[in-house]
Design an enzyme around this catalytic site. Structure first.
Site, PDB file in Angstrom:
ATOM      1  N   HIS A   1       2.598  -6.155  -6.938  1.00  0.00           N
ATOM      2  CA  HIS A   1       1.956  -5.078  -7.697  1.00  0.00           C
ATOM      3  C   HIS A   1       3.000  -4.530  -8.667  1.00  0.00           C
ATOM      4  CE1 HIS A   1      -1.123  -1.963  -8.267  1.00  0.00           C
ATOM      5  NE2 HIS A   1      -0.072  -1.223  -8.604  1.00  0.00           N
TER       6      HIS A   1
ATOM      7  N   CYS B   1       0.830  -1.203   0.000  1.00  0.00           N
ATOM      8  CA  CYS B   1       0.000   0.000   0.000  1.00  0.00           C
ATOM      9  C   CYS B   1       0.869   1.261   0.000  1.00  0.00           C
ATOM     10  CB  CYS B   1      -0.919   0.008   1.213  1.00  0.00           C
ATOM     11  SG  CYS B   1      -1.989   1.467   1.274  1.00  0.00           S
TER      12      CYS B   1
ATOM     13  N   GLY C   1      -2.588  -5.328 -10.314  1.00  0.00           N
ATOM     14  CA  GLY C   1      -2.588  -3.985 -10.877  1.00  0.00           C
ATOM     15  C   GLY C   1      -3.067  -3.958 -12.310  1.00  0.00           C
ATOM     16  N   ASP C   2      -3.862  -2.963 -12.644  1.00  0.00           N
ATOM     17  CA  ASP C   2      -4.403  -2.745 -13.987  1.00  0.00           C
ATOM     18  C   ASP C   2      -5.287  -3.885 -14.499  1.00  0.00           C
ATOM     19  OD1 ASP C   2      -3.257  -0.269 -14.097  1.00  0.00           O
ATOM     20  OD2 ASP C   2      -1.756  -0.766 -15.593  1.00  0.00           O
TER      21      ASP C   2
END
Length: 141
Positions: free
Chosen positions: A103, A33, A137-138
């Site tokens: 990530h 995070c 991610g994405d």
């Protein structure tokens, strides 16, 4: 079901794990995070600068749960120098995680529109490790 925790000390992480152990299949330590509140309080991707704290938390939780209980960790790319992330993941591998989630952005790359996930880096990391990897991610569908 895997419960993800933001923790920055082994005592809190073990206590939280003990609280959910009979209701979940595993726990995940969120070291990915990049939000300012997490960084300010020493959680999330702030911990990527403190590998000894991560190691202590992972080892302690692993010692206190059955081997069938999943213990995993989520990280980000450390920087654009891929070798540092690969080296870090290899060290994490020695801690016996069930899997590692990565990530595909660095902690400073917060916006998906400005910084797309580095798919090539993620592929290279996967080739370098034996532990199962989840990429993050994405993902939009």
């Amino acid at each position: 079901m895997i419960v993800q925790f933001a923790a920055n000390c082994k005592t809190d992480y073990v206590h939280a794990t003990e609280m959910v152990q009979s209701y979940a299949d595993g726990v995940d330590l969120n070291c990915g995070c990049p939000q300012s509140w997490a960084m300010q309080d020493g959680y999330g991707s702030y911990l990527l600068k403190q590998p000894e704290v991560i190691e202590d938390m992972m080892k302690t939780v692993r010692r206190n749960v059955p081997s069938t209980f999943s213990v995993s960790i989520k990280i980000r790319l450390l920087n654009k120098e891929l070798s540092s992330t690969i080296d870090f993941c290899r060290k994490l591998e020695t801690l016996n995680p069930t899997f590692i989630t990565i990530h595909g952005r660095t902690p400073s790359e917060k916006s998906s529109s400005d910084f797309p996930v580095d798919v090539e880096a993620l592929a290279e990391i996967k080739k370098s490790l034996r532990v199962p990897i989840i990429f993050n991610g994405d993902v939009t569908s």
